[in-house]
Design a protein around this motif. Structure first.
Motif, short mmCIF file in Angstrom:
data_model
loop_
_atom_site.label_atom_id
_atom_site.label_comp_id
_atom_site.label_asym_id
_atom_site.label_seq_id
_atom_site.Cartn_x
_atom_site.Cartn_y
_atom_site.Cartn_z
N ARG A 145 0.92 -0.66 0.37
CA ARG A 145 0.30 -0.05 -0.32
C ARG A 145 1.30 1.53 -0.18
O ARG A 145 0.32 2.11 -0.76
N ALA A 146 2.15 1.42 1.37
CA ALA A 146 2.58 2.59 0.67
C ALA A 146 3.23 2.96 -0.92
O ALA A 146 3.43 4.30 -1.49
N ASN A 147 3.92 1.63 -1.13
CA ASN A 147 4.51 1.96 -2.66
C ASN A 147 3.15 2.50 -3.40
O ASN A 147 3.89 3.56 -4.24
N GLN A 148 2.17 2.23 -3.20
CA GLN A 148 1.00 2.12 -4.50
C GLN A 148 1.35 3.71 -4.05
O GLN A 148 0.81 4.85 -4.73
N ALA A 149 1.11 4.15 -2.47
CA ALA A 149 1.20 5.74 -2.38
C ALA A 149 1.88 6.60 -2.95
O ALA A 149 1.45 7.62 -3.22
N GLU A 150 3.13 6.29 -2.95
CA GLU A 150 3.72 6.75 -3.00
C GLU A 150 3.91 7.21 -4.63
O GLU A 150 4.66 8.19 -5.08
N GLU A 177 2.82 10.58 -9.38
CA GLU A 177 2.13 11.02 -10.67
C GLU A 177 1.68 12.67 -9.89
O GLU A 177 1.42 13.02 -11.19
N PHE A 178 0.82 12.98 -8.88
CA PHE A 178 0.17 13.54 -8.73
C PHE A 178 1.08 14.83 -8.54
O PHE A 178 0.59 16.80 -7.60
N SER A 179 2.10 15.43 -8.60
CA SER A 179 3.12 15.81 -7.82
C SER A 179 2.62 17.58 -7.91
O SER A 179 3.34 18.21 -7.34
N ASP A 180 2.17 17.64 -9.19
CA ASP A 180 1.75 18.71 -9.68
C ASP A 180 0.99 19.88 -8.63
O ASP A 180 0.90 20.83 -8.41
N ASN A 181 -0.05 19.29 -7.79
CA ASN A 181 -0.73 19.60 -6.76
C ASN A 181 -0.28 20.19 -5.15
O ASN A 181 -0.71 19.03 -4.16
N SER A 182 1.24 20.09 -5.27
CA SER A 182 1.76 19.86 -3.98
C SER A 182 0.64 20.02 -2.76
O SER A 182 1.11 20.20 -1.30
N ASP A 183 0.24 21.87 -3.21
CA ASP A 183 -0.46 21.99 -1.74
C ASP A 183 -1.85 21.50 -1.80
O ASP A 183 -1.67 20.85 0.54
N VAL A 184 -2.36 21.08 -2.62
CA VAL A 184 -3.43 19.59 -1.48
C VAL A 184 -2.53 17.66 -1.24
O VAL A 184 -3.15 17.58 -0.21
N LEU A 185 -1.67 17.54 -1.50
CA LEU A 185 -0.89 16.35 -0.78
C LEU A 185 -0.01 16.71 0.20
O LEU A 185 0.21 15.50 0.91
N THR A 186 0.12 18.14 0.23
CA THR A 186 1.20 18.03 1.40
C THR A 186 0.84 17.21 2.88
O THR A 186 1.48 16.91 3.50
N PRO A 187 -0.62 17.04 3.36
CA PRO A 187 -0.50 16.89 4.45
C PRO A 187 -1.26 14.99 4.18
O PRO A 187 -0.57 14.23 4.42
N PHE A 188 -0.72 14.97 2.48
CA PHE A 188 -0.34 13.26 2.23
C PHE A 188 0.95 12.51 2.80
O PHE A 188 1.02 11.56 2.77
N SER A 189 1.50 13.35 2.14
CA SER A 189 2.76 13.70 2.38
C SER A 189 3.49 13.41 3.91
O SER A 189 4.15 12.04 3.75
N ARG A 248 1.32 12.52 5.70
CA ARG A 248 1.00 11.17 6.67
C ARG A 248 2.05 9.60 6.03
O ARG A 248 2.36 8.74 6.56
N LEU A 249 2.06 9.89 4.65
CA LEU A 249 2.50 8.97 4.27
C LEU A 249 4.25 8.38 4.36
O LEU A 249 5.40 7.11 4.96
N GLU A 250 4.98 9.78 5.16
CA GLU A 250 6.52 9.60 6.40
C GLU A 250 6.52 8.85 6.95
O GLU A 250 7.01 8.29 7.58
N VAL A 279 3.77 6.57 7.89
CA VAL A 279 4.21 4.73 7.34
C VAL A 279 5.52 4.51 6.98
O VAL A 279 5.60 3.83 7.96
N GLN A 280 6.13 5.09 6.22
CA GLN A 280 7.08 4.81 6.00
C GLN A 280 8.13 4.91 7.42
O GLN A 280 9.36 3.77 7.45
N SER A 281 7.84 5.41 8.08
CA SER A 281 9.00 5.30 9.38
C SER A 281 8.58 4.27 10.21
O SER A 281 9.10 3.33 11.00
N PHE A 282 7.56 4.34 10.21
CA PHE A 282 7.01 3.09 10.70
C PHE A 282 7.53 1.43 9.85
O PHE A 282 7.80 0.85 10.67
N LEU A 283 7.93 1.82 9.26
CA LEU A 283 8.16 -0.15 8.46
C LEU A 283 9.26 0.45 8.49
O LEU A 283 9.69 -1.27 8.84
N ALA A 284 10.15 1.22 8.96
CA ALA A 284 11.51 1.81 8.71
C ALA A 284 11.69 0.87 10.77
O ALA A 284 12.94 0.24 10.32
N ARG A 285 11.09 1.45 11.62
CA ARG A 285 11.31 0.78 12.59
C ARG A 285 10.85 -0.55 12.85
O ARG A 285 11.67 -0.91 13.41
N GLN A 286 10.48 -1.50 12.11
CA GLN A 286 9.95 -2.60 11.70
C GLN A 286 10.77 -3.78 11.45
O GLN A 286 11.61 -4.28 11.60
#
Length: 945
Positions: free
Chosen positions: A746-751, A756-768, A770-772, A774-781
């Motif tokens: 799921r994290a790879n799909q989200a990334e 793909e939607f990087s042109d809409n950075s203002d809208v995607l900032t909260p999602f970025s 949240r992805l960090e 998730v990725q931090s959680f995966l890194a710890r595990q």
């Protein structure tokens, strides 16, 4: 002289004078301090002591006064002085203040310090020393410092005080309010648990009382034992009345059992009397047959002849009383054997009458061997006696009679062969002496002993025909052999004495029974090996060793007798279970509507079978074959059902593959979701196919959704909904039961979508952000699993696989495979993991089974509870539900670790704990032979890892 008539005012007899004197004093020097100390400690007037104490600044003296002065006012004054010193910033250092504080326990004093001190350590120490709930309540309400209020609240255990503080802190102090709320909830939970315990006790007592009021049935005793075991676990929670009810019901149950035993004994006695007459008749027939059989080798001169005749007379007398119960064939058989025995007795009598004549004829024939003519009268008389005897066919003949018959036929042949026989004996003796000399030179004492005995026996048979050279050589070799024996005996005796001492030490040892028996066998084996090389065989040492062996083995004998009884009872229960299973197979369900219930029924038969363990190996193996056949018959519909599910799931895999090969669209993803729904509704496939099919199906579905997400580069309102759904799914996975592989996909799909939607950075900032997370959680595990990626844990896995192979070899009886696995184990390096000792213990247990295979059932039975507990721990760690039958065990486990769970409730999920449970599982013998538990454990591991 004059000065001695005037006492200082502080020594004045009037208290008022002493008080005024004290008021003018200052502890400016040691003398003044000593005077004040003397007055504070020893003055008989309370006011003087108070005034003197007020002037003191010595902490040690003030502590003493606060603890020992009889006046409360004086003690309070001392505590007041101490508090001023402790609250000041310059009179003494912090460590000294803490030491002073630790020596005092007055609640008001400690409360004052906790509320007014500027030193954090002093405040906390004062609260830690307080036990009075009211003082702690005051601090929690009035302290200006939040940490002090929280600490005081933590120290309160009185429910009333907690209730009061909870009401006070509501909407005023969130920290204190939360603490009191949690502590009150904990107290309520404990009270609720106590209520549940009493309810459980009440139900158990009702069961025991009902059991004491019913009639006896086959499982009455077993059910009583189970109820007793359950009561013993709860007895500490029972009050006096409940104990009395239990004791009364138990006495009634025991009386029912004793009455039943008496009734069964009476029935057995009646049956025995009924069969006595028939058994006596059969016994008489058997006895006369035995007399006939034993008489076949009987000789006339034997001392047993009279005994046999006496037995015959006795059995004939008994038969006269019993023959009316016999059939015509049995009477005829008895009369026939009787006639044969009487004929034999007549032959014996004739033989004994002519015995001296037979001996005389034998002497004549032997003495006249070289004079054939002289033998004729003796030979004629011999033939007459042989014909008169007419010895029964098949009856053993006396040696004299055999010799007489042989001598008549072989008289001439014996003379002819005599010289040839003597020559053959001399040649045989020559060869034997050469072998003896070779054995002596090689030091082969056992062979030499056998050879010298054979040589001596052969020389005796030669009856003086031994040559001088052979006789001298035999004497020489016999002397040489005796010399070697003497030296060997000198070396062996100390070793035998050491074995006696070792065996005697085992008598008083406290070793476990199995280990004790193993050691006894080892020492006995060593004794046997030594004794084989000992020519003297000391009887004194042997008696000492035998006595120690018997004493050391006595506890083992008792233990193995008890184990034998347990195995016998388990075998009986297994036989009963086989009968129950046979009845079930004989009455199959015409239609199975609830496959889960049917599978549970099959599992119940398996579990009950395993619980009746251990059993004796030989009868248990035969019974196991029957059980397996019946179980296979019961499982046949279930296997057909699983195969049907496998076919359905193969169709779902093929359909998912077809969807993957088409153009991806929203309809295709919906179709994939529908397939996933059908997969969940379809029952379980065979275990060896379920994982493979699931892996293929999950991979196909994942690729469908990845392609769907990858082909949506245009950002719109639906894209935001798509991202929100994807991130919500990931966060739910983290919150509930983390599935690392799914989460990573799921994290790879989200990334990829965010890229793909990087042109809409203002809208995607909260999602970025949240992805960090998730990725931090995966890194710890993943980081937590790094410590398992080394050679030590790789070696642990290899050793676990070797143990699996050894278990299969033991169950198959493959000795060659067992030896190869043991050799492979020796080549493995020792690892330094936390499980090194556990995996070695598993291997040692399996090695024990190679020597004592009868313990197999015991060892397998002992592992079930360990494996069940590990399954429960894994399900708790992954927040997964446990089966209904294990709910009580799970609750018991959680209650036993309640405080630990409270301490860890705010901690994040840690994948390394799951990995540790997996390694624990590897260290338990025969884990893979408990199919249900193994599937349950591996399914959870597969979902998480």
């Amino acid at each position: 002289m004059i000065a001695s008539f005037f006492k200082p005012k502080w020594q004045h007899p009037k208290a008022e004078k002493r008080i005024k004197a004290v008021a003018k004093m200052r502890p400016v020097n040691e003398k003044r301090t000593a005077i004040l100390s003397q007055l504070a400690l020893g003055d008989n007037d309370e006011r003087v002591r108070v005034a003197a104490t007020e002037k003191l600044t010595n902490l040690g003296l003030l502590i003493k006064i606060s603890k020992s002065d009889p006046s409360e006012i004086t003690r309070d004054q001392a505590l007041h002085n101490i508090s001023k010193i402790l609250l000041s910033t310059k009179d003494c250092d912090l460590e000294e203040k803490l030491n002073v504080l630790k020596s005092l326990s007055d609640s008001n004093f400690l409360s004052h310090i906790a509320l007014n001190s500027n030193d954090k350590e002093l405040r906390e120490q004062a609260i830690l020393q307080l036990t009075d709930s009211q003082s702690l309540l005051t601090i929690a309400e009035k302290s200006q410092r939040a940490s002090i209020r929280a600490l005081a609240a933590e120290r309160i255990n009185c429910p009333d005080a907690l209730e009061q503080l909870n009401k006070f802190a509501r909407n005023k102090d969130n920290g204190v309010y939360k603490i009191t709320k949690e502590k009150l909830q904990s107290i309520k939970d404990q009270e609720k648990q106590q209520i549940l315990m009493q309810d459980k006790l009440g139900k158990l007592l009702e069961s025991i009382e009902q059991h004491s009021q019913i009639e006896y049935f086959p499982l009455f005793h077993a059910k009583l034992t189970a109820l007793e075991a359950e009561w013993n676990e709860l007895t500490e929670h029972a009050d006096t009345e409940q104990q009395s009810r239990y004791t009364l019901s138990l006495t009634k149950c025991q009386k029912i059992i004793s009455d039943q035993d008496a009734a069964e004994k009476e029935a057995a006695r009646a049956a025995a009397e009924k069969e006595a007459a028939l058994k006596a008749k059969d016994s008489a027939l058997a006895e006369i047959s035995a007399i006939k059989e034993s008489s076949l080798n009987l000789l006339p001169e034997s001392s047993e002849t009279e005994i046999l005749q006496s037995k015959l007379n006795s059995v004939v007398t008994d038969w006269q009383k019993l023959q009316e119960h016999a059939s015509a064939d049995e009477r005829a058989a008895f009369d026939k054997v009787k006639a044969q025995l009487e004929n034999l007795s007549n032959c014996f009598q004739i033989y004994l009458e002519h015995f001296e004549q037979i001996k005389s004829l034998m002497q004549q024939l032997h003495s006249e061997q070289e004079e054939c003519e002289a033998q004729k009268p003796a030979l004629q008389n011999a033939r007459q006696i042989i014909n008169k005897l007419s010895w029964p066919k098949g009856q053993a003949k006396p040696a004299e009679l055999i010799s007489l018959e042989e001598v008549v036929a072989e008289a001439d042949e014996q003379i002819k062969q005599q010289n040839q026989h003597c020559q053959k004996q001399r040649s045989e003796l020559q060869t034997l002496l050469e072998q003896l000399e070779s054995s002596i030179q090689k030091g082969e004492i056992r062979n030499a002993d056998k050879q010298i005995k054979r040589a001596e026996q052969l020389s005796k048979r030669m009856n003086g025909s031994l040559t001088h050279s052979l006789e001298n050589r035999m004497k020489s070799l016999s002397a040489a052999l005796q010399e070697i024996r003497d030296w060997q005996s000198y070396a062996v005796t100390p070793k035998k004495e050491a074995l006696c001492e070792e065996m005697e030490s085992l008598v008083a040892s406290e070793l476990p029974v199995q280990e004790r028996a193993s050691k006894i066998r080892k020492v006995q084996k060593e004794w046997k090996a030594l004794d084989a090389t000992d020519a003297n065989h000391s009887q004194k040492l042997w008696r000492r060793f035998k006595q120690a062996s018997d004493q050391a083995y006595a506890p083992c004998d008792q233990f193995f007798s008890e184990q034998k009884e347990i195995r016998s009872n388990n075998l009986r229960l297994r036989q009963e279970l086989c009968e129950t299973l046979a009845d079930r197979c004989a009455n199959p369900d015409p239609v199975i509507s609830d496959w889960k219930a049917y599978e549970d029924e099959v599992k119940k038969f398996k579990q009950e079978w395993r619980s009746y363990s251990p059993v004796d190996r030989s009868p248990g193996k035969k019974l196991q074959v029957r059980f397996d056949q019946l179980l296979a018959q019961l499982e046949a519909p279930l296997k057909d059902y699983h195969e049907c599910n496998a076919r359905l799931k193969k169709e779902l895999v093929e359909r998912s593959k077809e969807l993957l090969e088409t153009d991806i669209s929203h309809e295709i993803t919906e179709a994939a979701k529908e397939l996933q729904k059908k997969w969940k509704e379809t029952g379980q496939a065979p275990r060896n196919q379920e994982r493979r099919l699931w892996g293929q199906f999950r991979e196909n579905c994942n690729q469908i959704f990845e392609r769907f997400y990858a082909e949506k580069p245009k950002f719109d309102a639906n894209s935001t909904q798509l991202l929100e759904a994807l991130f919500s799914d990931m966060e739910n996975i983290i919150e509930s039961s983390p599935r690392i592989t799914t989460l990573e996909q799921r994290a790879n799909q989200a990334e990829k979508l965010l890229h793909e939607f990087s042109d809409n950075s203002d809208v995607l900032t909260p999602f970025s952000a949240r992805l960090e997370r998730v990725q931090s959680f995966l890194a710890r595990q993943k980081s937590s699993l790094q410590k398992f990626q080394n050679e030590s844990y790789t070696s642990l896995s290899r050793k676990s696989r070797l143990c699996d192979q050894l278990e299969h070899a033991l169950l198959d009886g493959d000795a060659t495979k067992i030896e190869s696995v043991i050799d492979a184990w020796k080549n493995e390096d020792n690892n330094d993991t936390a499980y090194a000792e556990d995996i070695s213990s598993r291997f040692s247990t399996l090695l024990l089974l190679t020597e004592e295979p009868d313990e197999l059932e015991n060892i397998i039975h002992d592992q079930e509870q360990r494996l069940r507990n590990l399954c429960i721990r894994l399900e708790i760690a992954t927040s997964a539900p446990s089966p209904i039958e294990d709910q009580a065990l799970r609750m018991e486990y959680q209650m036993s670790r309640l405080q630990q769970a409270l301490d860890r409730q705010d901690q994040a999920f840690d994948l390394s704990e799951i990995k540790q449970l997996e390694y624990e599982w590897m260290c338990i013998p025969f884990a893979r032979h408990f199919d249900e538990l193994n599937d349950r454990f591996e399914e959870q591991i597969r979902q998480v890892l």
